[in-house]
Motif scaffolding. Structure first.
Motif, PDB file in Angstrom:
ATOM      1  N   ARG A 228     -42.200 -22.100  41.922  1.00  8.54           N
ATOM      2  CA  ARG A 228     -42.295 -23.058  40.688  1.00  8.54           C
ATOM      3  C   ARG A 228     -41.259 -23.002  39.882  1.00  8.54           C
ATOM      4  O   ARG A 228     -40.510 -24.184  39.862  1.00  8.54           O
ATOM      5  CB  ARG A 228     -43.546 -23.124  39.882  1.00  8.54           C
ATOM      6  CG  ARG A 228     -44.809 -23.472  40.466  1.00  8.54           C
ATOM      7  CD  ARG A 228     -45.921 -23.383  39.269  1.00  8.54           C
ATOM      8  NE  ARG A 228     -45.665 -24.383  38.666  1.00  8.54           N
ATOM      9  CZ  ARG A 228     -45.394 -24.207  37.020  1.00  8.54           C
ATOM     10  NH1 ARG A 228     -45.688 -23.117  36.665  1.00  8.54           N
ATOM     11  NH2 ARG A 228     -45.363 -24.903  36.225  1.00  8.54           N
TER      12      ARG A 228
ATOM     13  N   GLY B 272     -46.051 -17.473  43.440  1.00  9.54           N
ATOM     14  CA  GLY B 272     -46.339 -19.061  43.332  1.00  9.54           C
ATOM     15  C   GLY B 272     -45.480 -19.541  42.181  1.00  9.54           C
ATOM     16  O   GLY B 272     -44.571 -20.511  42.111  1.00  9.54           O
TER      17      GLY B 272
ATOM     18  N   GLU C 198     -51.471 -25.267  39.538  1.00  6.57           N
ATOM     19  CA  GLU C 198     -51.495 -25.084  40.904  1.00  6.57           C
ATOM     20  C   GLU C 198     -53.069 -24.638  41.258  1.00  6.57           C
ATOM     21  O   GLU C 198     -53.351 -23.522  41.643  1.00  6.57           O
ATOM     22  CB  GLU C 198     -50.693 -24.257  41.437  1.00  6.57           C
ATOM     23  CG  GLU C 198     -49.443 -24.642  41.538  1.00  6.57           C
ATOM     24  CD  GLU C 198     -48.677 -25.619  42.832  1.00  6.57           C
ATOM     25  OE1 GLU C 198     -50.148 -25.816  43.495  1.00  6.57           O
ATOM     26  OE2 GLU C 198     -47.902 -26.409  42.945  1.00  6.57           O
TER      27      GLU C 198
END
Length: 107
Positions: A88, A84, A41
């Motif tokens: 995921r 984040g 990312e």
């Protein structure tokens, strides 16, 4: 029979999953956490780093002690990366399930 209304949820993660993963990620050194996330990312990582840099600059401009400003910026960056990574992992868990959400209306 209970008077509590039923609550429909499409939550993928359980509290136990999230808590376990947060503690695992929280114990990770900052550089290791960044290295884990940058390849998958890069845009989110860049935004997180930029926001933490801006926070540090604002705090310094406001007269906050440099060590406190730096520590605050690192904490913000780590929180963003951890969120984040939790997203995921939740997505990965969802893909391992039957890939359907209960819409609550039978559709």
């Amino acid at each position: 029979m209970t008077d509590k209304p039923s609550v429909s949820s499409d939550a993928i993660l359980t509290y136990v999953d999230a808590r376990t993963w947060v503690f695992e990620l929280y114990r990770m050194p900052t550089d290791e956490l960044k290295a884990l996330f940058v390849p998958v990312e890069p845009a989110l990582t860049a935004v997180t780093l930029d926001l933490s840099y801006r926070l540090r600059r604002r705090l310094l401009k406001a007269g906050v002690n440099e060590a406190v400003a730096t520590d605050s910026a690192i904490s913000l960056m780590r929180a963003g990366l951890i969120c984040g990574e939790l997203t995921r992992r939740a997505f990965r868990k969802f893909n391992q399930s039957d890939n359907t959400f209960d819409q609550g209306d039978g559709q």
